[in-house]
Design a protein around this motif. Structure first.
Motif, mmCIF file in Angstrom:
data_model
loop_
_atom_site.group_PDB
_atom_site.id
_atom_site.type_symbol
_atom_site.label_atom_id
_atom_site.label_comp_id
_atom_site.label_asym_id
_atom_site.label_seq_id
_atom_site.Cartn_x
_atom_site.Cartn_y
_atom_site.Cartn_z
ATOM 1 N N UNK A 148 34.036 35.029 48.660
ATOM 2 C CA UNK A 148 34.963 36.107 49.003
ATOM 3 C C UNK A 148 34.961 37.184 47.917
ATOM 4 N N UNK A 149 35.441 38.380 48.254
ATOM 5 C CA UNK A 149 35.502 39.432 47.228
ATOM 6 C C UNK A 149 36.279 39.008 45.991
ATOM 7 N N UNK A 150 37.414 38.319 46.183
ATOM 8 C CA UNK A 150 38.220 37.894 45.033
ATOM 9 C C UNK A 150 37.448 36.918 44.160
ATOM 10 N N UNK A 151 36.755 35.963 44.794
ATOM 11 C CA UNK A 151 35.980 34.995 44.032
ATOM 12 C C UNK A 151 34.804 35.662 43.325
ATOM 13 N N UNK A 152 34.168 36.613 43.994
ATOM 14 C CA UNK A 152 33.048 37.326 43.384
ATOM 15 C C UNK A 152 33.499 38.107 42.160
ATOM 16 N N UNK A 183 33.954 38.676 36.299
ATOM 17 C CA UNK A 183 34.757 38.909 35.097
ATOM 18 C C UNK A 183 34.629 37.730 34.136
ATOM 19 N N UNK A 184 34.633 36.511 34.683
ATOM 20 C CA UNK A 184 34.483 35.323 33.840
ATOM 21 C C UNK A 184 33.154 35.293 33.120
ATOM 22 N N UNK A 219 36.884 37.948 25.125
ATOM 23 C CA UNK A 219 36.172 37.212 26.163
ATOM 24 C C UNK A 219 37.021 36.126 26.787
ATOM 25 N N UNK A 220 37.822 35.444 25.976
ATOM 26 C CA UNK A 220 38.715 34.405 26.495
ATOM 27 C C UNK A 220 39.733 34.997 27.463
ATOM 28 N N UNK A 221 40.260 36.182 27.127
ATOM 29 C CA UNK A 221 41.210 36.851 28.018
ATOM 30 C C UNK A 221 40.544 37.200 29.351
ATOM 31 N N UNK A 222 39.283 37.627 29.306
ATOM 32 C CA UNK A 222 38.551 37.945 30.530
ATOM 33 C C UNK A 222 38.356 36.695 31.392
ATOM 34 N N UNK A 257 40.203 33.946 31.514
ATOM 35 C CA UNK A 257 41.475 33.570 32.138
ATOM 36 C C UNK A 257 41.800 34.510 33.294
ATOM 37 N N UNK A 258 41.561 35.821 33.103
ATOM 38 C CA UNK A 258 41.787 36.797 34.173
ATOM 39 C C UNK A 258 40.902 36.495 35.377
ATOM 40 N N UNK A 259 39.643 36.195 35.116
ATOM 41 C CA UNK A 259 38.714 35.881 36.203
ATOM 42 C C UNK A 259 39.128 34.651 36.984
ATOM 43 N N UNK A 260 39.597 33.624 36.277
ATOM 44 C CA UNK A 260 40.054 32.403 36.947
ATOM 45 C C UNK A 260 41.247 32.698 37.840
ATOM 46 N N UNK A 261 42.188 33.497 37.348
ATOM 47 C CA UNK A 261 43.372 33.839 38.146
ATOM 48 C C UNK A 261 42.969 34.602 39.399
ATOM 49 N N UNK A 262 42.084 35.591 39.256
ATOM 50 C CA UNK A 262 41.667 36.393 40.406
ATOM 51 C C UNK A 262 40.946 35.529 41.444
ATOM 52 N N UNK A 263 40.094 34.612 40.977
ATOM 53 C CA UNK A 263 39.262 33.822 41.888
ATOM 54 C C UNK A 263 40.024 32.697 42.580
ATOM 55 N N UNK A 264 41.062 32.167 41.943
ATOM 56 C CA UNK A 264 41.688 30.953 42.482
ATOM 57 C C UNK A 264 43.058 31.167 43.104
ATOM 58 N N UNK A 265 43.756 32.256 42.735
ATOM 59 C CA UNK A 265 45.064 32.513 43.348
ATOM 60 C C UNK A 265 44.859 33.013 44.768
ATOM 61 N N UNK A 266 45.639 32.505 45.690
ATOM 62 C CA UNK A 266 45.557 32.944 47.083
ATOM 63 C C UNK A 266 46.366 34.227 47.250
#
Length: 292
Positions: free
Chosen positions: A109-113, A118-119, A264-267, A269-278
């Motif tokens: 999905x776009x969010x996961x991509x 970002x990750x 990089x660590x902040x990125x 965490x941001x990527x994980x939130x974007x990809x996994x939050x519904x």
């Protein structure tokens, strides 16, 4: 969170263990201990042997995930810092996501991509430009080995989903680890059988922690996660491991924590939130009702 925390700390343990024994010897003791632990639990739970048709698949998973990954990683650790090694291995989600789209027909999905991108940028930020320029040949060699290990882990994840996930997870974890440990022991016999080992309480602790917790427990939980989440969501969350790995390596091994590592660590965490939050999108009817 449990397995990412334990796996993050395990990088410190693996690096420290190299002071007392060779990389393959340590892997033999680690996964031998893990396999014995899991087989004991399987015996206590009276689960029994896996069906014969699964044995070849468990051997393949054991070779890909346990043997190849950790033979390459432990050898690479001789040349690469523990923190950066953890970052390199956890390029695995990128490979896993691509393989999942191709072989498991999962939708990216776009969010996961976006989250994955970002990750991965976060990982490159942590590695810094020194991965590309000014590094000794042996360091580059070690980094290449670890990246190959990351790809092997990704292939193992996909193969597990295709052929093994119907088995009880503790059973599949136990037998793949057994077969992987046997392969590692064979390599160790031919490469490090004559090398000295400095036995002490620290080394015993490293073996027990990495064998029982970081291997037996964590890989069983990992198989459970793999069977309940889609590949992208499951693997992208492991990007937390290098953050913990870098943190523990900085505190316990004195490895450098830079602004690039923090950014990089902040990125990640941001990527994980974007990809996994519904993300909830308003329905047309709801929007019309609010406008009325």
């Amino acid at each position: 969170m449990l397995i990412t925390l334990l796996w993050g700390y395990a990088w410190v343990v693996m690096k420290a263990a190299l002071e007392y024994m060779g990389p393959f010897m340590f892997s033999s003791f680690r996964f031998g201990t893990g396999a014995v632990t899991l087989l004991l639990v399987v015996w206590i739970m009276k689960i029994g042997l896996p069906p014969k048709e699964y044995w070849k698949h468990l051997i393949i998973v054991g070779i890909l995930q346990t043997a190849i990954v950790f033979l390459l990683v432990m050898y690479g650790l001789m040349f690469v810092d523990a923190g950066k090694s953890s970052v390199l291995l956890y390029s695995m989600p990128m490979f896993s996501s691509l393989l999942a789209v191709r072989f498991l027909h999962e939708k990216l999905t776009p969010a996961k991509s976006i989250g994955l991108a970002i990750g991965m940028i976060g990982l490159l930020t942590i590695l810094g430009w020194d991965i590309w320029i000014g590094q000794p040949a042996e360091v580059i060699f070690g980094e290449v080995l670890i990246i190959i290990g990351a790809f092997s882990w990704a292939v193992s994840n996909t193969y597990f989903r295709l052929h093994v996930q119907d088995l009880p997870k503790i059973q599949s974890s136990a037998y793949q680890m057994l077969f992987g440990a046997i392969a590692i022991i064979l390599v160790t016999v031919f490469t490090e059988s004559g090398e000295p080992v400095s036995w002490n309480l620290d080394l015993i602790y490293y073996i027990l922690f990495s064998g029982v917790l970081a291997s037996a427990l964590c890989f069983t939980v990992w198989f459970i996660i793999m069977s309940r989440l889609d590949m992208v969501s499951a693997t992208i969350s492991t990007l937390l491991v290098p953050i913990f790995g870098l943190l523990f390596s900085s505190i316990l091994l004195g490895e450098t924590m830079t602004i690039g590592i923090l950014a990089g660590s902040a990125m990640i965490i941001t990527g994980i939130i974007i990809a996994t939050v519904r993300w909830k999108h308003p329905r047309v009817g709801d929007s019309h009702a609010r406008s009325s």
